[in-house]
Structure formats: structure tokens, C-alpha cells
Design an enzyme around this catalytic site. Structure first.
Site, short mmCIF file in Angstrom:
data_model
loop_
_atom_site.label_atom_id
_atom_site.label_comp_id
_atom_site.label_asym_id
_atom_site.label_seq_id
_atom_site.Cartn_x
_atom_site.Cartn_y
_atom_site.Cartn_z
N CYS A 12 0.81 -1.21 0.04
CA CYS A 12 -0.09 0.04 0.00
C CYS A 12 0.84 1.28 -0.07
O CYS A 12 2.16 0.99 -0.10
CB CYS A 12 -0.95 -0.19 1.11
N HIS A 73 2.86 1.40 11.37
CA HIS A 73 2.07 1.22 12.51
C HIS A 73 1.95 2.40 13.73
O HIS A 73 1.12 2.59 14.45
CB HIS A 73 2.35 0.11 13.38
N GLU A 125 -0.09 -1.34 16.10
CA GLU A 125 -0.93 0.02 15.58
C GLU A 125 -2.00 0.42 16.66
O GLU A 125 -1.96 1.49 17.22
CB GLU A 125 -1.65 -0.30 14.30
N THR A 162 -6.60 0.42 11.32
CA THR A 162 -6.91 0.81 9.78
C THR A 162 -7.14 -0.14 9.00
O THR A 162 -7.77 -0.24 7.98
CB THR A 162 -5.79 1.56 9.57
N SER A 218 0.55 -11.31 9.16
CA SER A 218 0.31 -9.78 8.56
C SER A 218 -1.30 -9.87 8.79
O SER A 218 -2.07 -10.54 8.22
CB SER A 218 0.58 -9.53 7.24
N SER A 262 1.27 -5.64 2.83
CA SER A 262 2.64 -5.91 3.23
C SER A 262 3.60 -6.48 2.38
O SER A 262 4.75 -7.12 2.75
CB SER A 262 2.92 -5.96 4.80
S1 SF4 Z 1 -3.00 2.50 7.10
FE1 SF4 Z 1 -1.89 0.70 6.80
S2 SF4 Z 1 -2.64 -0.34 5.05
FE2 SF4 Z 1 -3.37 1.62 4.94
S3 SF4 Z 1 -2.11 2.83 3.60
FE3 SF4 Z 1 -1.20 3.04 5.83
S4 SF4 Z 1 0.17 1.28 6.09
FE4 SF4 Z 1 -1.06 0.80 4.34
#
Ligand code: SF4
Length: 683
Positions: A12, A73, A125, A162, A218, A262
Site C-alpha cells: 500500500c 503502525h 498499531e 486501519t 500480517s 505488506s
Molecule cells: S494504514 Fe496501513 S494499510 Fe493503510 S496505507 Fe497506511 S500502512 Fe498501508
């Protein structure tokens, strides 16, 4: 075999940004760097980064580098302080989406809100967000955990990890909205996660097998794998191409590939490349045509004549081990069924499924392995049999029975020898709130979609229920007739009556037919769900209308009126209606008697309402009863005493007053009378 890659898969934007930042520093000679915990949840990428000079350190005290990179995170404020205390240069790669959650938590915690965090409290996170909640944060996993929290009427702020599931977030926010007034909700689920989930789901519904690539630890990859699995499509979660197994691809026409946020592109590419190689070698077909394997197998087959891969044989279970079952199929050595080839259902112990001595059907995957054993699959033999049965049931519209084994997104899975999917809307005739109630139940189903190639069957219980209902309806319309007594269930109540389900057909029980007396509202007599007996008053087959009665099943009060009420007796009743010619008095429910205007009072009555009012309790004498014509007449005046006529006094002769013209005035006359009285007094 077709290989399709989900449009949104892999790194991402947050992860890409963090890795680029780390790589740039290294390339600019600023390494080595430490990252507090693995930069991302992907062991292969973590090891590549380590080789570059970005070293993952689990604890703050383990850091020997001068610079520390904060991963996507994020971290709690006290961890920042510790890093600063240790004089470490901080390169903050907290993902902006995660930063936003931290900011919301911090702002609302300072405003006195309790911060409710939908997420896994073990996840870094969530631990970071808890830190920013300044001691006012509570993490929970689902609605069940949330409802067990002892929340008072306090100010609440809802956020989410998230990578959370949007459906669970919706569910918990709806729950809180209903219960709490001081609530603010922030949907902090990352769009990258949603995009990956949506495109994975879409792809999973089109293919025979889904390969989900990403770290086994993950969170977002695990969720992707779970979502794909819940569609009913066979799903495998792998970390690298090395985890791919040939036998997964047996008889598979299409494979979908997705990857967690990831997962680096190079791992996805490697997985796809390996599958393409497997496809080219046709190894994945178990025994491809024209390949080395086929040639080898052909040689082997000469040893075991007539048996070839794909054949279905009957064998006897001779031994059960924890990870495999040995079956005698008549060859030189036993055939082996590995535990994952026993059933498509997850089993912990082969003994749950087979016993030594059982005769079972098996499909030949390999005629002989390197040890000379035949490699067999019970799961695929069962699947073949199931496909045949399903195809027949589909073509003939037959009903099959199957046990519900799992609730998945959008419906339930049933065991039809393979997975069968029943969409939630086809589980019952109406909406079903809780599908879990069906787990373990055997349902009668119809196959409404069948695709042998894709090995997919969609089933419907609703179709069976609809058909049964239609048959019942037809039977009722054939049999129902005026004058019958039938059983029914009150379905719906309106102001004018109740609709009664007679077993697929509704009849109307009008309020006027509910009792012999006056019924002010149908609810006074029946309630929804009541099982009652009704009398069929009329049947209109053309317009599909049935009128029902209830009072016809209880004796009419007129039948016993003559025995109960005698002419000349006195009764009590209530005035229920007034007409110009008299008033009606309810003697008992169902018997209204008339008091004619002439019987209201001994005095002359102009209008009945001059002497009576509706609802008034009265006493009256029964003058007449005519049960046949349902008539009773009463007299109110008869229960009151007749007034005695006053005797009239004889009229006194009027005082003669002489006319004034004679010369005597009225004053003189009055004076004379007055003087006469006075004279009398003197005497
Ligand atoms: S919140 Fe997590 S999944 Fe979303 S863009 Fe950020 S790092 Fe990537």
C-alpha cells in the site's frame, strides 16, 4: 489454467513510503538504521531490508544504531520520549492514516471522551493508539466484546484499527448509536485495505482457487485470506512461491492471486512465475499429458494395469495415522490419503471421518509415488460423487438434504459432499437475522445454479419452502368451502379485523364477526401468532378471498335468551344506541333490547335523548321476548312508580267587583273588605 491477479494487491502507499524512505537513507550513506519492530509484517522483505542495513529491533534497549525508523503502525507518545531520551534520531514513517487515528484519539481523550478502538489490542498499531488515548482508550475485537464493556452514560469516541473489517465497524457503530447519545464516530479504516478486500472478493467469486500472498503474521493479509475463504472458494494463504503445492491445482481451471498491503511486488511476481511454470509443466494437473511426469506414470501404470489418475476406486481403510490414512485398493502396496485430502471440511483427527475396515471411494491422484504408494484423495472422490448428485438434482429440480456447516459472508455453506452455497436471501422465505441458528441443521434444498466446471453449486431453501407453500395453497383452494371450521394462525391485525393464515392462504376475520357482542378493536379478541379455530363464512375463489367468523363457533345468546329472561322480570343493561322511536339497551353481549319511546317514562317524552344518554345503566322490565327474530322489548317506566294524579280543589267563585261607573271605586271595595276584617277583630 488461467492466472488472474487482483487489481489492488501488494504494497500500500503507507508501506511503499516507509520502505522508500529507508532505502533512500541507506543509498545516501546514512545507514545502518534500526526499525522499532519489523518495518512491515513480511519476513522475506524484512530480511531483504536487513541485508540493506535496515535492522529490525524488538526493544528500544536493543538499538545500537544512531537512527531509528518508526514503522507505519506508529508508536505511543511515551515511546517517542524514550527514543529522544536515548538521543536517537527519529525517522517517522508512521502512515498518515494511522497518524489520523492517533490525532483523533488524542484530541477526544483531552476533551474527556472514552476512546473505543475496534481492533486487536496486541497489534502494535492499536497499542500506539491506546498510548495516544492518554489512558482513556479501550480496545475491543467485536460487538460481543463491546457489549461486555461496562460503559456508563459517558462521552464516547469510536475509531478503528486501519485494517479492520468495515462490516464489523458498521455493526458496532450502529450498536453504540442506539445506546449512547454522547457519541462521535470516526471511520478510520484505510481505503487501501478496503480496495484490496473488495478486489480480492470480486476475484474470489470468479475463480476456482485463491492464492493470498503475504506474511502469515500480517493482519491485513490474514483478513484477505479469511474474506476469500468466506466466499466458499478454496483459498490458500502463502508467504512465498515455495509454499505452493502441486496438488492444490488438480482439476483447477482458474486461479486468483491477491496479496496483503505488506507484500512486496517481487514476492507476488515470484508466486505468479512459479505457477506459470507449474502450468507449463502441467504438473499441477496431477498427471499432465505429454509431460515427464505423465511418461513416468505411464511406465508405472504398466505395473498397475488399468489404473490411472482421476480413476475412482473403492478401497478398504487399513490404518489411520494422525496425518494420513492407508487404504487397500488391491495394489501391491497401500494407497495413502493425506489428512487434507480426506474431506473439504477441516478435520482435526482422521478418526472423525473414517474407521479401520470402512469401504470408501477414493480418487487416484498419483498411481505410484517414490515409495511405490498410490496417492489418493477421498475428498475429490466425494466431490465427484457430489457433483453427479448435484447435477441430477439440478436437472430434475429434485430436493436434496444437506447439513449447514458454516456461516460465511452473504450466506451459509452446506455440506453436499463438497461446499454448497446458500445465499442469505434464499435461506428462508423472509429475512433471517441470525444465520448461526442453522449451523448443524439439515436443510431441504434445491440446486438453483450448477457449474460442473467451476465446481460450484448455489442452493435455495426458499425455493423448497415456496414450492411447498404453493402446493398447500392449491390444496386449500380445492378443499375450502363455506360452513367449514378450520384452524389458522393470526398473521396480521388491522382496525377492521384480522388476517388468519389457514396454511398458506389468508382469510379475513372481520371485527363484526369476532363476537356476539360489540368488539371495539380486533386486538381485544385476538393477538398476532394466536392459533385459533375459525368458521368459513364465504369463499370467493375468483378473487381469492375468504371471509371468516369466530362468533359462529360459540352459541348465540339468543338461543338461551327465553330461558334466561322472563316477561315481567326486571333486568339491568346499558344504553348502547338511541333512535327517534326509542333506545336500545344491551342486556348482555349480543342481545340488544328496545325500549320504545312510550316506555321510557310515565310522562310524555319528546325525544329519547331528553331522558337517556348512551352508556347509561338502566333498569327495565321485560315486556316481550322473540328469540326467533332476535327481539326483546323493555319498559323503563314500568319499573318506576306511576305518579298519582293530584285531586283538584273546587274553584272558588270570583270576587264580584262592581263596575266603576256605579260610583264605587275598587279602592272603596278593598277599603270595605279591610274595614270588615277590622270590625270582626274588634268583636
Ligand atoms: S494504514 Fe496501513 S494499510 Fe493503510 S496505507 Fe497506511 S500502512 Fe498501508
Amino acid at each position: 489454467m488461467q492466472i488472474l491477479i487482483a487489481p489492488y494487491a501488494g504494497f500500500c502507499f503507507g508501506v511503499k513510503k516507509a520502505i522508500n524512505e529507508g532505502e533512500n537513507l541507506i543509498n545516501n550513506g546514512q545507514g545502518p538504521l534500526a526499525s522499532l519492530g519489523p518495518l512491515i509484517h513480511n519476513p522475506q522483505e524484512v530480511s531483504r531490508l536487513k541485508n540493506l542495513g535496515i535492522i529490525s529491533r524488538e526493544n528500544l534497549n536493543d538499538i545500537i544504531e544512531n537512527k531509528v525508523l518508526i514503522r507505519t503502525h506508529g508508536i505511543a507518545p511515551d515511546v517517542y520520549n524514550e527514543l529522544r531520551k536515548n538521543k536517537l534520531e527519529i525517522i517517522d514513517c508512521t502512515c498518515p492514516y494511522v497518524k489520523k487515528v492517533q490525532q483523533v484519539a488524542y484530541e477526544y481523550a483531552n476533551k474527556g471522551y472514552t476512546i473505543l478502538i475496534l481492533g486487536n489490542k496486541e497489534h502494535p498499531e492499536v497499542q500506539g493508539i491506546l498510548g495516544w488515548s492518554m489512558g482513556k482508550g479501550i480496545a475491543f475485537r467485536n460487538l460481543e466484546e463491546l457489549s461486555n464493556l461496562n460503559l456508563k452514560n459517558e462521552k464516547l469516541c469510536l475509531v478503528a484499527q486501519t485494517t479492520e473489517n468495515p462490516d464489523i465497524f458498521k455493526e458496532v457503530s450502529r450498536f453504540l448509536e442506539v445506546k449512547f447519545t454522547h457519541l462521535v464516530v470516526f471511520n478510520t479504516i484505510c481505503s487501501a485495505t478496503l480496495q484490496r478486500q473488495r478486489s480480492a472478493l470480486e476475484l474470489a467469486s470468479k475463480v476456482d482457487l485463491m492464492i493470498v500472498v503475504g506474511g502469515l503474521n500480517s493482519a491485513n493479509t490474514q483478513k484477505l485470506a479469511l474474506l476469500c475463504h468466506e466466499t466458499g472458494t478454496l483459498t490458500k494463504h502463502i508467504e512465498t512461491a515455495e509454499d505452493l503445492q502441486n496438488d492444490w491445482f488438480y482439476d483447477i481451471d482458474s486461479v486468483g492471486v491477491t496479496a496483503g498491503a505488506s507484500t512486496p511486488d517481487w514476492i507476488i511476481e515470484e508466486v505468479v512465475r512459479t505457477m506459470e511454470e507449474m502450468k507449463n509443466n502441467e504438473e499441477m494437473q496431477g498427471a499432465g499429458k505429454g509431460t515427464e511426469m505423465e511418461k513416468q506414470l505411464e511406465q508405472d501404470m504398466s505395473k498397475i494395469e488399468d489404473i490411472k489418475p482421476g480413476d475412482i476406486l473403492t478401497g478398504k481403510v487399513v490404518q489411520i495415522n494422525t496425518d494420513e490414512v492407508l487404504v487397500d485398493v488391491g495394489g501391491k502396496s497401500e494407497g495413502i490419503i493425506s489428512v487434507n485430502e480426506l474431506s473439504y471440511r477441516k478435520i482435526n483427527d482422521p478418526n472423525e471421518l473414517v474407521e479401520v475396515g470402512d469401504d470408501i471411494q477414493v480418487l487416484v491422484l498419483k498411481v505410484e509415488n517414490s515409495e511405490g504408494n498410490m496417492i489418493l484423495s477421498k475428498r475429490r472422490a466425494d466431490q465427484e460423487e457430489a457433483l453427479n448428485k448435484l447435477e441430477t438434482a439440478f436437472n430434475e429440480g429434485a430436493i436434496i438434504e444437506a447439513e449447514v456447516v458454516e456461516v460465511v459472508k452473504g450466506g451459509i455453506l452446506v455440506d453436499v459432499g463438497m461446499r454448497g452455497f446458500v445465499p442469505a436471501s434464499l435461506v428462508d422465505r423472509g429475512y433471517v437475522e441470525d444465520l448461526e441458528q442453522f449451523i448443524g441443521q439439515k436443510l431441504r434444498l434445491k440446486v438453483i445454479e450448477f457449474d460442473r466446471k467451476a465446481r460450484k453449486a448455489v442452493l435455495s431453501r426458499k425455493a423448497v419452502l415456496d414450492e411447498e407453500l404453493e402446493a398447500k395453497r392449491e390444496k386449500i383452494w380445492q378443499e375450502i368451502a363455506e360452513g367449514q371450521t378450520r384452524k389458522g394462525v393470526v398473521q396480521r391485525i388491522t382496525d377492521f379485523g384480522a388476517f388468519v393464515d389457514l396454511g398458506g392462504v389468508d382469510g379475513l376475520l372481520h371485527v363484526s364477526e369476532m363476537g356476539w357482542g360489540r368488539v371495539s378493536h380486533p386486538r381485544d379478541v385476538v393477538s398476532e401468532g394466536d392459533e385459533i379455530e375459525v368458521y368459513v363464512l364465504g369463499v370467493d375463489k375468483e378473487n381469492e378471498r375468504i371471509s371468516l367468523g369466530l362468533k359462529q363457533l360459540i352459541p348465540s345468546p339468543w338461543e338461551v335468551a327465553a330461558e334466561k329472561y322472563h316477561v315481567g322480570s326486571t333486568i339491568k343493561g346499558k344504553v348502547v344506541r338511541i333512535a327517534p322511536f326509542g333506545a336500545f339497551v344491551e342486556v348482555e353481549p349480543g342481545i340488544d333490547a328496545l325500549v320504545h319511546i312510550s316506555q321510557l317514562s310515565w310522562d310524555r317524552v319528546e325525544k329519547p335523548e331528553d331522558v337517556l344518554s348512551i352508556g347509561q345503566e338502566v333498569e327495565a322490565k321485560v315486556l316481550d321476548i322473540d328469540s326467533k327474530n332476535k327481539r326483546m322489548s323493555l319498559s323503563i317506566k314500568e319499573v318506576t312508580s306511576k305518579p298519582v294524579k293530584e285531586k283538584k280543589e273546587p274553584e272558588k267563585p270570583p270576587v264580584q267587583i262592581p263596575n266603576e261607573p256605579s260610583g264605587v271605586t275598587i279602592g272603596d271595595v278593598v277599603g270595605d273588605i279591610f274595614n270588615g276584617i277590622k270590625d270582626k277583630e274588634k268583636d
